[in-house]
Design an enzyme around this catalytic site. Structure first.
Site, PDB file in Angstrom:
ATOM      1  N   GLU A   1     -18.260   8.557   3.407  1.00  0.00           N
ATOM      2  CA  GLU A   1     -17.395   8.507   2.358  1.00  0.00           C
ATOM      3  C   GLU A   1     -18.236   8.917   0.965  1.00  0.00           C
ATOM      4  O   GLU A   1     -19.397   8.546   1.230  1.00  0.00           O
ATOM      5  CB  GLU A   1     -17.972   6.676   2.136  1.00  0.00           C
ATOM      6  CG  GLU A   1     -16.958   5.839   3.081  1.00  0.00           C
ATOM      7  CD  GLU A   1     -16.665   4.574   2.853  1.00  0.00           C
ATOM      8  OE1 GLU A   1     -16.940   3.793   1.950  1.00  0.00           O
ATOM      9  OE2 GLU A   1     -16.999   3.887   4.664  1.00  0.00           O
TER      10      GLU A   1
ATOM     11  N   LYS B   1       0.744  -1.086   0.329  1.00  0.00           N
ATOM     12  CA  LYS B   1       0.201  -0.188   0.364  1.00  0.00           C
ATOM     13  C   LYS B   1       0.997   1.012  -0.301  1.00  0.00           C
ATOM     14  O   LYS B   1       0.708   1.827  -1.336  1.00  0.00           O
ATOM     15  CB  LYS B   1      -1.181  -0.238   1.397  1.00  0.00           C
ATOM     16  CG  LYS B   1      -1.385   1.283   1.081  1.00  0.00           C
ATOM     17  CD  LYS B   1      -2.616   1.524   2.083  1.00  0.00           C
ATOM     18  CE  LYS B   1      -3.937   0.490   2.382  1.00  0.00           C
ATOM     19  NZ  LYS B   1      -4.431   0.516   4.068  1.00  0.00           N
TER      20      LYS B   1
ATOM     21  N   CYS C   1     -19.010   2.167   9.363  1.00  0.00           N
ATOM     22  CA  CYS C   1     -19.521   2.835  10.606  1.00  0.00           C
ATOM     23  C   CYS C   1     -21.072   2.556  11.359  1.00  0.00           C
ATOM     24  O   CYS C   1     -20.809   1.745  12.632  1.00  0.00           O
ATOM     25  CB  CYS C   1     -19.333   4.780  10.211  1.00  0.00           C
ATOM     26  SG  CYS C   1     -17.948   4.789   9.771  1.00  0.00           S
TER      27      CYS C   1
HETATM   28  C1  UDX Z   1     -21.453   8.170   8.230  1.00  0.00           C
HETATM   29  C2  UDX Z   1     -21.531   9.134   8.820  1.00  0.00           C
HETATM   30  O1  UDX Z   1     -22.371   9.931   7.989  1.00  0.00           O
HETATM   31  C3  UDX Z   1     -20.064  10.400   9.441  1.00  0.00           C
HETATM   32  O2  UDX Z   1     -20.206  10.950   9.777  1.00  0.00           O
HETATM   33  C4  UDX Z   1     -19.737   9.216   9.888  1.00  0.00           C
HETATM   34  O3  UDX Z   1     -18.358   9.550  10.423  1.00  0.00           O
HETATM   35  C5  UDX Z   1     -19.120   8.077   9.120  1.00  0.00           C
HETATM   36  O4  UDX Z   1     -19.984   7.262   8.935  1.00  0.00           O
HETATM   37  P1  UDX Z   1     -20.903   6.894   5.208  1.00  0.00           P
HETATM   38  O5  UDX Z   1     -21.469   5.339   6.181  1.00  0.00           O
HETATM   39  O6  UDX Z   1     -19.663   7.150   5.057  1.00  0.00           O
HETATM   40  O7  UDX Z   1     -21.048   8.004   7.329  1.00  0.00           O
HETATM   41  O8  UDX Z   1     -22.429   7.115   5.184  1.00  0.00           O
HETATM   42  P2  UDX Z   1     -23.053   8.042   5.053  1.00  0.00           P
HETATM   43  O9  UDX Z   1     -23.851   8.771   3.636  1.00  0.00           O
HETATM   44  O10 UDX Z   1     -23.777   8.747   6.699  1.00  0.00           O
HETATM   45  O11 UDX Z   1     -24.832   6.591   4.337  1.00  0.00           O
HETATM   46  C6  UDX Z   1     -24.945   5.829   5.964  1.00  0.00           C
HETATM   47  C7  UDX Z   1     -26.157   4.443   5.726  1.00  0.00           C
HETATM   48  O12 UDX Z   1     -27.346   5.639   5.467  1.00  0.00           O
HETATM   49  C8  UDX Z   1     -25.613   4.406   3.825  1.00  0.00           C
HETATM   50  O13 UDX Z   1     -26.159   3.036   3.478  1.00  0.00           O
HETATM   51  C9  UDX Z   1     -27.144   5.178   3.337  1.00  0.00           C
HETATM   52  O14 UDX Z   1     -28.284   4.496   2.290  1.00  0.00           O
HETATM   53  C10 UDX Z   1     -28.311   5.170   4.486  1.00  0.00           C
HETATM   54  N1  UDX Z   1     -29.490   6.456   4.281  1.00  0.00           N
HETATM   55  C11 UDX Z   1     -28.896   7.961   4.494  1.00  0.00           C
HETATM   56  C12 UDX Z   1     -30.565   6.352   4.514  1.00  0.00           C
HETATM   57  O15 UDX Z   1     -30.879   4.832   4.103  1.00  0.00           O
HETATM   58  N2  UDX Z   1     -31.466   6.686   4.929  1.00  0.00           N
HETATM   59  C13 UDX Z   1     -31.215   8.270   4.451  1.00  0.00           C
HETATM   60  O16 UDX Z   1     -31.761   9.248   4.716  1.00  0.00           O
HETATM   61  C14 UDX Z   1     -29.637   9.071   4.481  1.00  0.00           C
END
Ligand code: UDX
Length: 440
Positions: free
Chosen positions: A160, A35, A265
């Site tokens: 992400e 990496k 997360c």
């Molecule tokens: C998340 C947090 O937002 C971020 O602050 C943290 O530090 C890491 O985890 P991430 O995992 O990248 O970020 O994704 P995020 O955009 O938050 O979405 C998480 C999941 O929730 C996805 O599977 C998304 O599809 C789902 N989601 C999100 C819903 O089902 N409905 C929504 O209204 C929003």
């Protein structure tokens, strides 16, 4: 400032590249030699829009370097971020083996003051344990005289797919510190971003991270529960979300019902927070329910498909979108995994397409075929599932899709096509919480 980042995974790499971009001199460390070799050449091992460009730029201007040596990085730096993995144990507890190991290695290589920062998501009280580990492992020559150091917490809130802009324009920067010196260093590190800083003690900072992610997961599960009621009562979850979201106290974000949350997360942090609470003597029943609703949402989507297809065995099911959300190739805890596995167990034949996650999906799924594009995927299918709302899927030609399918049946797991008039194009269309669920 000279800063080291230990762990060049998702969080570490984005943090390192962005801190270099705002003017610091960064040394990124990882144990994975391959990496590090690739990173030195400007190649990013993950899919994150904008990251590779910034990496290349900061390698060129020499504000960013990579090494496998913690010793070298520690010696050079005033602040050291720990951004190594904290995977879940079977119990749901975070496994902090890597964090402890890194703390020990930093300690044995320390020669003057260091600010050691937890960036990885860790349970409350980890700061104290890191400080103790460092104290116990300082070089012998510092056993009698004291070598000054600070431990601090600085959780990340990077999504992400939009991690760079989240880093550069943060809603807030949370820092947990136990000394004025540590606070001053943090203010210096983040000064170019002019952020709103929330300064508190280490335990509170650690808690803010778990509380924030668990709250967002709760919002999603709440809305997914509402979607179930909508189907039973003939209501429309999209209008309910709109009506609720205009209330400033509630807000429209994270009220999208769908096939459940996934990613690296939310599932892990909710599990960890349930365990942290349990260990502290509090039963966080609300969060256990959040988790249950998320599992149930995927199962109910599968039940809907089974209900409408009647016989699933040997039916060809096309899947658009495999990643846990758009703009990432991350398959960790993606709802597509449970949904596809359940349908395969019933004998369905799966044909899938994702704009970037297919190489990762191939490591997970057995016996599925992949389409070249959405149209190729739709060919000969008995139904189509939309599981990830990629931009590419927003502009499909549904006449073409419909005529390629054996029967034009679409299960929209993200309510992406709610306003596309698919029924008028001859589709049997099923969304989430749109007032019609399983026929009773
Ligand atoms: C998340 C947090 O937002 C971020 O602050 C943290 O530090 C890491 O985890 P991430 O995992 O990248 O970020 O994704 P995020 O955009 O938050 O979405 C998480 C999941 O929730 C996805 O599977 C998304 O599809 C789902 N989601 C999100 C819903 O089902 N409905 C929504 O209204 C929003």
């Amino acid at each position: 400032m000279n800063i080291a980042i230990v762990g060049s995974g998702y969080v570490g790499l984005v943090t390192g590249v962005c801190l270099a971009q705002i003017g610091h001199k960064i040394t990124c460390v990882d144990v994975d030699q391959e990496k590090i070799k690739k990173l030195k050449l400007g190649k990013v091992p993950i899919y994150e829009p904008g990251l590779e460009e910034l990496l290349k730029k900061n390698l060129k201007n020499k504000r960013l370097s990579f090494t496998t040596s913690i010793r070298e990085a520690t010696r050079k730096s005033t602040a050291i971020f720990i951004a190594v993995g904290t995977p879940s144990k079977k119990s749901g507890d975070a496994d902090l083996t890597y964090v402890e190991n890194v703390a020990r290695q930093i300690a044995v290589n320390m020669d003057d003051y260091k600010l050691i920062i937890e960036k990885s998501t860790v349970p409350a009280e980890t700061g104290k344990r890191v400080a103790r580990t460092i104290k116990m492992n300082l070089p012998k020559k510092f056993k009698k005289t004291t070598l000054e150091f600070d431990v601090a917490s600085n959780p990340e809130f990077l999504r992400e797919g939009s991690a760079i802009s989240d880093f550069m324009n943060p809603d807030r920067v949370v820092v947990g510190v136990e000394s004025k010196k540590a606070e001053k260093l943090f203010r210096e590190i983040y000064k170019p971003l002019k952020p709103h800083m929330v300064v508190t003690n280490i335990n509170s900072a650690e808690l803010i991270k778990h509380a924030s992610n668990s709250f967002l997961a709760t919002k999603i599960s709440f809305m997914n529960s509402i979607s179930q009621i909508c189907d039973k009562l003939g209501a429309d979850v999209l209008k309910v979300a709109e009506g609720m979201g205009h209330d400033k106290r509630i807000g429209r974000a994270f009220l999208n019902a769908g096939v459940g949350y996934g990613g690296s997360c939310f599932p892990k942090d909710v599990d960890a927070f349930v365990r942290i609470s349990e260990k502290s003597g509090y039963d966080f029943g609300l969060l256990r329910e959040v988790r249950k609703v998320n599992e149930e949402q995927k199962a109910s989507f599968v039940r809907l498909i089974e209900d409408k297809l009647w016989i699933v065995k040997n039916k060809v099911i096309g899947v658009l979108g495999l990643a846990f959300k758009p703009d990432t190739d991350d398959m960790r805890s993606a709802p597509s995994i449970d949904i596809i596995n359940a349908l395969q167990q019933e004998g369905a034949k799966i044909k899938a397409y994702d704009p970037v996650a297919m190489p990762n999906a191939k490591k997970i799924f057995k016996k599925i075929t992949y389409g070249k594009d959405p149209y190729d995927t739709a060919k000969g299918c008995d139904c189509l599932l939309l599981l990830t709302e990629w931009d590419e899927f927003k502009k499909l030609n549904f006449k073409k899709i419909g005529s390629a399918m054996k029967q034009a049946v679409l299960f929209d797991g993200r309510n992406l096509y709610h306003d596309k008039g698919l029924e008028d194009l001859g589709f049997e269309y099923h969304g989430i919480g749109r007032g019609v669920g399983i026929s009773s």
